[in-house]
Design a protein around this motif. Structure first.
Motif: not given
Length: 213
Positions: A60-83
């Motif tokens: 769920e975090f992976d998807e929620l974070f991705a939505r927040e990133a897209l709202a700011k103009g970039h594609d970043v998945r939550g799982r990438a940040i956890v890493e």
């Protein structure tokens, strides 16, 4: 009279995840501080806050974070940040922790997520073992992901003091984020912001009155 020293973990006893964020942004051509900007938007209700309080799963975090990133103009998945969260141990800080433990109670308050291994969110056997060794030094560790409460909620500092059996005015607290130090200071703790470890250790030494390195 100091009776306890309480530590943040990431960015204090380990290198800051913000360093990893910056490298990731550079490698991906993202704006400077893009990730931190997402995490600072709606800080009590965003994906990061939910995950640190275990109010959403990793998927769920992976998807929620991705939505927040897209709202700011970039594609970043939550799982990438956890890493990017698991930093490297800072030996000088660990030595200071050991010296404080010999004289005071020592505790840890960490905003973490239910990913990686243990309270330090370590990845890989060697790093997990090193982090576990540091975590074993504390008299008590409070993890946001386990108690459903995160810094800078004042209750988490009060809980730490109650668990250690000390008053806030008898504590030194180290953290790398000013927003997390403010409520601790308001409760009466002596606070130290860890930006440059050497400077922070000098401040700690002044606060406790004996060499920590």
């Amino acid at each position: 009279m100091i009776e306890a020293v309480i530590w943040d973990f990431g960015g204090v006893l380990t290198s800051s995840p913000f360093e990893a964020f910056a490298r990731y942004e550079t490698e991906r051509g993202l704006p400077k501080d893009f990730i931190r900007g997402i995490n600072a938007t709606n800080p009590n209700t965003n994906a990061w806050a939910l995950f640190e309080r275990s109010e959403c799963t990793l998927d769920e975090f992976d998807e929620l974070f991705a939505r927040e990133a897209l709202a700011k103009g970039h594609d970043v998945r939550g799982r990438a940040i956890v890493e990017l969260l698991s930093g490297d141990i800072r030996p000088a800080m660990v030595e200071a922790l050991k010296r404080c433990k010999a004289r005071f109670k020592v505790g840890c308050i960490t905003n973490n997520v239910s990913a990686g291994e243990g309270a330090g969110m370590a990845r890989g056997h060697d790093k997990a073992a090193a982090v576990a060794e540091v975590m074993s030094l504390f008299d008590h560790v409070i993890e946001s992901s386990k108690i459903g409460m995160r810094k800078p909620d004042p209750r988490i500092y009060q809980l730490a003091c109650e668990t250690l059996g000390v008053s806030p005015s008898a504590c030194v607290y180290l953290d790398d984020l000013g927003i997390n130090l403010k409520p601790a200071a308001q409760l009466g703790m002596k606070t130290i912001k860890v930006v440059e470890p050497a400077k922070a250790l000098a401040e700690l030494e002044a606060a406790v009155g004996f060499p920590v390195g």
